[in-house]
Scaffold this motif. Structure first.
Motif, short mmCIF file in Angstrom:
data_model
loop_
_atom_site.label_atom_id
_atom_site.label_comp_id
_atom_site.label_asym_id
_atom_site.label_seq_id
_atom_site.Cartn_x
_atom_site.Cartn_y
_atom_site.Cartn_z
N SER A 1 -1.53 -8.05 10.37
CA SER A 1 -0.56 -8.95 9.74
C SER A 1 -0.89 -9.27 8.28
N THR B 1 -6.30 -8.35 4.00
CA THR B 1 -5.73 -7.99 2.70
C THR B 1 -5.69 -9.23 1.80
N THR C 1 -1.52 -11.81 14.08
CA THR C 1 -1.68 -10.59 14.87
C THR C 1 -2.47 -9.55 14.06
N SER C 2 -2.97 -8.54 14.75
CA SER C 2 -3.70 -7.47 14.08
C SER C 2 -2.75 -6.75 13.12
N VAL D 1 3.25 0.56 3.17
CA VAL D 1 3.06 -0.63 4.00
C VAL D 1 3.17 -1.87 3.11
N TYR E 1 0.87 -1.19 0.00
CA TYR E 1 0.00 0.00 0.00
C TYR E 1 0.90 1.23 0.00
N LYS F 1 -4.15 -10.40 7.03
CA LYS F 1 -5.16 -11.45 6.82
C LYS F 1 -6.31 -10.97 5.93
#
Ligand SMILES: Nc1ncnc2c1ncn2[C@@H]1O[C@H](COP(=O)(O)OP(=O)(O)OP(=O)(O)O)[C@@H](O)[C@H]1O
Ligand SMILES: [Mg+2]
Length: 254
Positions: A47, A51, A44-45, A23, A16, A49
């Motif tokens: 990480s 996306t 984890t938040s 990112v 991104y 998923k």
């Protein structure tokens, strides 16, 4: 007999780019999903998923990499409209945390919608919807609107709608995230009963180790990468192993 491959993800990257921020949300992610298999994704938040699910469901475009569904390459232009919508209708059933039902339509109309969009005749639609309503055990509710149903019943409508076109893949992002423990168990049982009956392949994101124990395999994500994997034994040791592996990943981030 060799396993039939439904999904093959190879070297998937997503970056991104914003004016002041970059990112790298997915870093060379590769894995496969076989027919009738359920793979859970834990991580984890942040990480990557959601996306990953968004890209497989053609709701977002990858930066690089390849996706094959049923041995057909999912070319870059298929991520653009109108191809993306057609691709989704043919290949993907979505189950979201928030159910995403149409509130003005009845249970049977919500479940029928994907078939109507595919252009089936009224008789075919009626027959398949009735079969599906029986499978998800919603016969008494077929003429009701979502607001009159409990959360668990609404999620069963969403599962019926996702499965009605027999798509090669179900993508589920936290499918039990809004439900209490007993209702989650009821939903997982009905989803997995259907998975076995219909030989359905499922890719499911969850933060809940208990939900992940229903899967055949668990992929662990951290910072955009698959960092660990576990094949469920469907015994009491699954829960402990999944919790342990997840804890190891959490500890890397403190
Ligand atoms: N549209 C976007 N634009 C810019 N950055 C984004 C966008 N969507 C996600 N990201 C970033 O990409 C990374 C992965 O996000 P993603 O939503 O895939 O994580 P997740 O694993 O689903 O997290 P959670 O468990 O919190 O739902 C995060 O750093 C996030 O900030
Ligand atoms: Mg997410």
């Amino acid at each position: 007999m060799s396993e039939q491959l439904i999904l093959k993800v190879s070297q998937l990257n997503k970056v991104y780019e914003a004016a002041d921020n970059r990112v790298h949300a997915l870093k060379n992610v590769s894995f496969q999903l076989s027919k009738g298999e359920c793979v859970a994704i834990m991580g984890t938040s942040g990480s990557g998923k959601s996306t990953l699910l968004n890209i497989i469901g053609a709701m977002d475009q990858p930066t690089s990499g390849e996706i094959e569904i049923n041995n057909m390459k999912h070319y870059m232009n298929q991520f653009k409209e109108p191809h993306a919508t057609l691709f989704r209708r043919e290949n993907i059933g979505f189950v979201f945390q928030s159910f995403q039902l149409l509130k003005d339509l009845t249970v049977e109309e919500n479940i029928a919608l994907p078939l109507i969009l595919k252009g089936l005749t009224a008789d075919e639609v009626k027959q398949r919807v009735n079969e599906m309503i029986a499978l998800v055990q919603l016969e008494p509710w077929s003429k009701h609107r979502p607001i009159e149903l409990s959360g668990g019943q609404q999620q069963r409508v969403a599962i019926g709608r996702a499965l009605i076109t027999k798509p090669p893949i179900i993508l589920a992002d936290e499918p039990t995230g809004n439900l209490d423990f007993n209702t989650s168990t009821e939903i997982l049982k009905s989803l997995f009963e259907m998975k076995i009956k219909l030989q359905q392949s499922i890719l499911m994101v969850t933060h809940d180790a208990y939900v992940a124990t229903y899967a055949d395999r668990v992929l662990f994500f951290n910072d955009g990468e698959i960092v660990d994997e576990y094949r469920c034994q469907h015994s009491h040791q699954d829960m402990d192993t999944i919790l342990h592996k997840f804890k190891v990943i959490m500890e890397r981030n403190v």
